[in-house]
Write a protein that holds these residues in place. Structure first.
Motif, PDB file in Angstrom:
ATOM      1  N   GLY A  66       0.793  -1.219   0.000  1.00  0.00           N
ATOM      2  CA  GLY A  66       0.000   0.000   0.000  1.00  0.00           C
ATOM      3  C   GLY A  66       0.827   1.272   0.000  1.00  0.00           C
ATOM      4  O   GLY A  66       0.278   2.358  -0.211  1.00  0.00           O
ATOM      5  N   SER A  67       2.141   1.155   0.244  1.00  0.00           N
ATOM      6  CA  SER A  67       2.999   2.342   0.163  1.00  0.00           C
ATOM      7  C   SER A  67       2.997   2.875  -1.265  1.00  0.00           C
ATOM      8  O   SER A  67       2.808   2.137  -2.228  1.00  0.00           O
ATOM      9  N   ARG A  68       3.234   4.162  -1.383  1.00  0.00           N
ATOM     10  CA  ARG A  68       3.376   4.790  -2.691  1.00  0.00           C
ATOM     11  C   ARG A  68       4.824   5.268  -2.844  1.00  0.00           C
ATOM     12  O   ARG A  68       5.384   5.872  -1.924  1.00  0.00           O
ATOM     13  N   VAL A  69       5.417   4.957  -3.999  1.00  0.00           N
ATOM     14  CA  VAL A  69       6.829   5.287  -4.198  1.00  0.00           C
ATOM     15  C   VAL A  69       7.043   5.920  -5.569  1.00  0.00           C
ATOM     16  O   VAL A  69       6.317   5.638  -6.524  1.00  0.00           O
ATOM     17  N   ASP A  70       8.060   6.776  -5.631  1.00  0.00           N
ATOM     18  CA  ASP A  70       8.595   7.226  -6.917  1.00  0.00           C
ATOM     19  C   ASP A  70       9.715   6.259  -7.287  1.00  0.00           C
ATOM     20  O   ASP A  70      10.534   5.891  -6.435  1.00  0.00           O
ATOM     21  N   VAL A  71       9.753   5.835  -8.531  1.00  0.00           N
ATOM     22  CA  VAL A  71      10.747   4.852  -8.990  1.00  0.00           C
ATOM     23  C   VAL A  71      11.789   5.555  -9.844  1.00  0.00           C
ATOM     24  O   VAL A  71      11.467   6.110 -10.904  1.00  0.00           O
ATOM     25  N   TYR A  72      13.041   5.521  -9.359  1.00  0.00           N
ATOM     26  CA  TYR A  72      14.165   6.109 -10.091  1.00  0.00           C
ATOM     27  C   TYR A  72      15.031   4.991 -10.665  1.00  0.00           C
ATOM     28  O   TYR A  72      15.259   3.971 -10.017  1.00  0.00           O
ATOM     29  N   VAL A  73      15.547   5.213 -11.869  1.00  0.00           N
ATOM     30  CA  VAL A  73      16.365   4.211 -12.549  1.00  0.00           C
ATOM     31  C   VAL A  73      17.692   4.833 -12.949  1.00  0.00           C
ATOM     32  O   VAL A  73      17.730   5.908 -13.565  1.00  0.00           O
ATOM     33  N   THR A  74      18.786   4.151 -12.578  1.00  0.00           N
ATOM     34  CA  THR A  74      20.126   4.569 -12.980  1.00  0.00           C
ATOM     35  C   THR A  74      20.702   3.478 -13.874  1.00  0.00           C
ATOM     36  O   THR A  74      20.984   2.372 -13.397  1.00  0.00           O
ATOM     37  N   PRO A  75      20.872   3.738 -15.185  1.00  0.00           N
ATOM     38  CA  PRO A  75      21.354   2.694 -16.104  1.00  0.00           C
ATOM     39  C   PRO A  75      22.749   2.205 -15.727  1.00  0.00           C
ATOM     40  O   PRO A  75      23.586   2.958 -15.221  1.00  0.00           O
ATOM     41  N   LYS A  76      22.976   0.922 -15.961  1.00  0.00           N
ATOM     42  CA  LYS A  76      24.289   0.336 -15.747  1.00  0.00           C
ATOM     43  C   LYS A  76      25.193   0.715 -16.913  1.00  0.00           C
ATOM     44  O   LYS A  76      24.780   0.660 -18.074  1.00  0.00           O
ATOM     45  N   THR A  77      26.434   1.113 -16.631  1.00  0.00           N
ATOM     46  CA  THR A  77      27.362   1.502 -17.686  1.00  0.00           C
ATOM     47  C   THR A  77      27.564   0.344 -18.653  1.00  0.00           C
ATOM     48  O   THR A  77      27.823  -0.790 -18.239  1.00  0.00           O
ATOM     49  N   GLY A  78      27.437   0.649 -19.936  1.00  0.00           N
ATOM     50  CA  GLY A  78      27.618  -0.389 -20.951  1.00  0.00           C
ATOM     51  C   GLY A  78      26.383  -1.222 -21.204  1.00  0.00           C
ATOM     52  O   GLY A  78      26.414  -2.161 -21.999  1.00  0.00           O
TER      53      GLY A  78
END
Length: 220
Positions: free
Chosen positions: A135-147
């Motif tokens: 039930g929590s609400r979250v913002d989802v951040y993505v950091t791409p893996k190098t390569g």
């Protein structure tokens, strides 16, 4: 000396059904009972409706244990809520979040094809997921893996989702002293599913940031 005449005693007679006083008395009793029953009925004009038995999240499937019944007095406003004079609509789905103990709006429940979110499982470190609960609400951040090829030209962190609902949380300890990770099932809008799946498959770092005021462990 002449004795005075004694009045003859009248014998008591059983009241007859033809006795108007008896008929009137019976009618008064019946009238009082009828008015009393109507007064009680009008005083208890509550209507049975459903409330959420637990925190329910948009995308959840309705089961027999999803709702409980309560009797409320809301007047005409009761039509906006799911009536409990029939079995819970098992097999339908939640179209929006409903907190535990909240009256369930009719508009919050619909058919499967009305659901606009899908569950996607992501993994994140325990620091990112601390305190998260269903039930929590979250913002989802993505950091791409190098390569990884996802965003090599500009490998910066970006917000992929805002206010996504958490469906389930499962933490696993790291092996040989490694960092513990948490698997989190997140309800993702249909249009964002592919982007998140591609990020997960490319081993991008996923960070979940609780939305201010959201439900967390030990707080609601």
């Amino acid at each position: 000396m002449t004795e005075l005449a004694r009045p003859a005693a009248k014998r008591l007679q059983r009241p007859s059904w033809r006795d108007s006083r008896l008929v009137v008395g019976i009618l008064l009793v019946l009238l009082s009972a009828t008015l009393g029953a109507k007064a009680v009925a009008s005083a208890d004009d509550r209507t049975p409706v459903y409330v959420a038995a637990d925190d329910l999240v948009a995308g959840d499937r309705v089961t027999a244990s999803s709702f409980t019944r309560v009797d409320v007095r809301l007047g005409e406003g009761v039509v906006a809520y799911l009536p409990a004079d029939a079995p819970a609509p098992e097999g339908s789905y939640l179209l929006r979040d409903v907190r535990a103990g909240e009256l369930v709006p009719r508009s919050a429940v619909g058919a499967p094809d009305a659901v606009r979110v899908q569950r996607v499982t992501v993994r994140s470190d325990t620091g990112s997921t601390a305190g998260l609960v269903r039930g929590s609400r979250v913002d989802v951040y993505v950091t791409p893996k190098t390569g990884s090829g996802l965003d090599d030209a500009d490998p910066v962190t970006r917000k992929l989702l805002a206010g996504a609902a958490v469906a389930a949380v499962q933490t696993r300890g790291g092996s040989l002293g490694g960092t513990a990770t948490t698997s989190v099932q997140v309800y993702v809008p249909a249009g964002k599913v592919q982007a998140l799946v591609e990020a997960v498959d490319a081993e991008a770092k996923v960070t979940l940031v609780p939305v201010p005021g959201t439900a967390t462990d030990g707080a609601s």
